[in-house]
Design an enzyme around this catalytic site. Structure first.
Site, mmCIF file in Angstrom:
data_model
loop_
_atom_site.group_PDB
_atom_site.id
_atom_site.type_symbol
_atom_site.label_atom_id
_atom_site.label_comp_id
_atom_site.label_asym_id
_atom_site.label_seq_id
_atom_site.Cartn_x
_atom_site.Cartn_y
_atom_site.Cartn_z
ATOM 1 N N GLY A 103 0.823 -1.197 0.000
ATOM 2 C CA GLY A 103 0.000 0.000 0.000
ATOM 3 C C GLY A 103 0.862 1.252 0.000
ATOM 4 N N GLY B 268 0.396 -5.337 0.525
ATOM 5 C CA GLY B 268 -0.793 -5.273 -0.312
ATOM 6 C C GLY B 268 -0.639 -5.994 -1.632
ATOM 7 C CD GLU C 292 2.392 -6.173 6.250
ATOM 8 O OE1 GLU C 292 1.842 -6.044 5.144
ATOM 9 O OE2 GLU C 292 3.110 -7.163 6.531
ATOM 10 C CG ASP D 24 -2.811 -5.363 6.205
ATOM 11 O OD1 ASP D 24 -1.710 -5.613 5.667
ATOM 12 O OD2 ASP D 24 -3.460 -4.330 5.941
#
Length: 344
Positions: A65, A113, A136, A144
């Site tokens: 992301g 992502g 992350e 995630d």
């Protein structure tokens, strides 16, 4: 963001190209919305028998992301990022249950992502250039985009090691850990992609797929399984240090650089994900954790240190594992004030 998500038809195949090469094709909110719209449109189009996802440029599919935007938005309250997470996780769920072959070419860097839009697909291709990771914890966040679902199902404790340290996987490692299922040399990709326009996916894969390369992580299973089976980050670290294995000592040093809070939350998330019965259940948990992380000091600080100022010197708060209590960890798993994520 149609210019950053290029969609076209090639014979019976719908082709999607993530097109932000200067940003390693990192995902913006607009790209997520556009990608989902394209997939939903093609799901009901009988002329499209398969979808192929690739990234523009030579460096990779997608680095994750847009964390600079996340950094700025978190400082302003995080409303935009919460909306991004909702739409991103809905996209991840759609990929996982897509009604047609979904071919993700994970050539080069595929992280965060980027894993979410590829590793839940039905046909996941890696090459000798693939670098796959859930990074992350490096920025004060927790895996995630369904990462906890995938990591928790890797053999032994490999997923725990990868999730806590944010270590990268080679193509062989990604195949071993369940993030990919086909190896195709990068030199064969043009021919493979061309062949998909006129022939079934399985038939084309049979022409170009080769045996899986060696997985470096397979040779480290003994110390990884023994050390990461512990129930606390403190005990994991102690076992790594005491093991006498140089690679384990290095892993302990890497953990010492991560956010103590996010390490404890990540371990809890991975252990809970092992009990989940579906990807959606893990995504729900990840949405809760991610929303909580947006209000925590360490996310903004971690992105600042790694991406904004690039001093690589984050000042975590609390600064030690001992300073992170069970109650603080448990709070990350409570439903957010605005309600849970949902597919709808």
């Amino acid at each position: 963001m149609a210019d950053e998500v290029r969609a076209s038809r090639d014979g019976g195949v719908g082709r999607i190209v993530l097109d932000r090469p200067r940003a390693l094709n990192s995902l913006t909110h607009g790209m997520v919305v556009e990608l989902r719209a394209v997939l939903e449109r093609w799901a009901g189009d009988d002329a499209v028998r398969a979808v192929v996802l690739t990234g523009a440029g030579e460096r990779g599919l997608c680095a994750g992301g847009d964390i600079r935007t996340m950094h700025d938005d978190a400082k302003a309250g995080g409303a935009g990022t919460r909306a991004f997470f909702r739409d991103e996780y809905r996209l991840n769920a759609l990929v996982s249950r897509y009604p047609k072959p979904y071919v993700a070419v994970m050539d080069g860097i595929t992280m965060g992502g980027g894993v979410g839009v590829s590793a839940h697909g039905s046909v996941r291709i890696v090459t000798e250039r693939s670098v796959v990771a859930m990074p992350e914890t490096r920025i004060g966040l927790v895996p995630d985009v369904g990462g906890t679902w995938l990591l928790s199902r890797a053999p032994g404790e490999l997923g725990t090691h990868l999730g806590l340290t944010a270590a990268s996987m080679t193509a062989g490692d990604a195949l071993l850990c369940g993030f990919a299922d086909n190896f195709v040399p990068s030199a064969s990709l043009p021919a493979l992609l061309a062949g998909l326009a006129d022939a079934p996916v399985d038939e084309v894969l049979a022409r170009y797929a080769e045996p899986a390369p060696a997985a470096p992580l397979a040779e480290q299973r003994d110390w990884i399984d023994a050390c990461y089976a512990a129930d606390s980050v403190e005990e994991i670290t102690a076992r790594l240090v005491a093991s006498g294995v140089p690679a384990a000592k290095q892993a302990a040093e890497e953990l010492a650089e991560r956010s103590p809070t996010m390490l404890k939350v990540t371990l809890a998330a991975l252990r809970r994900a092992r009990t989940h019965g579906s990807l959606d259940e893990s995504l729900t948990q990840e949405y809760r954790v991610s929303c909580a992380a947006l209000t925590h000091h360490d996310l903004v600080e971690g992105i600042r240190a790694q991406v904004v100022d690039k001093d690589r010197d984050p000042h975590w708060s609390p600064a030690t594992l001992a300073g992170v209590g069970e109650g603080a960890v448990a709070a990350f798993f409570e439903p957010p004030a605005g309600g849970d994520w949902s597919v709808a």
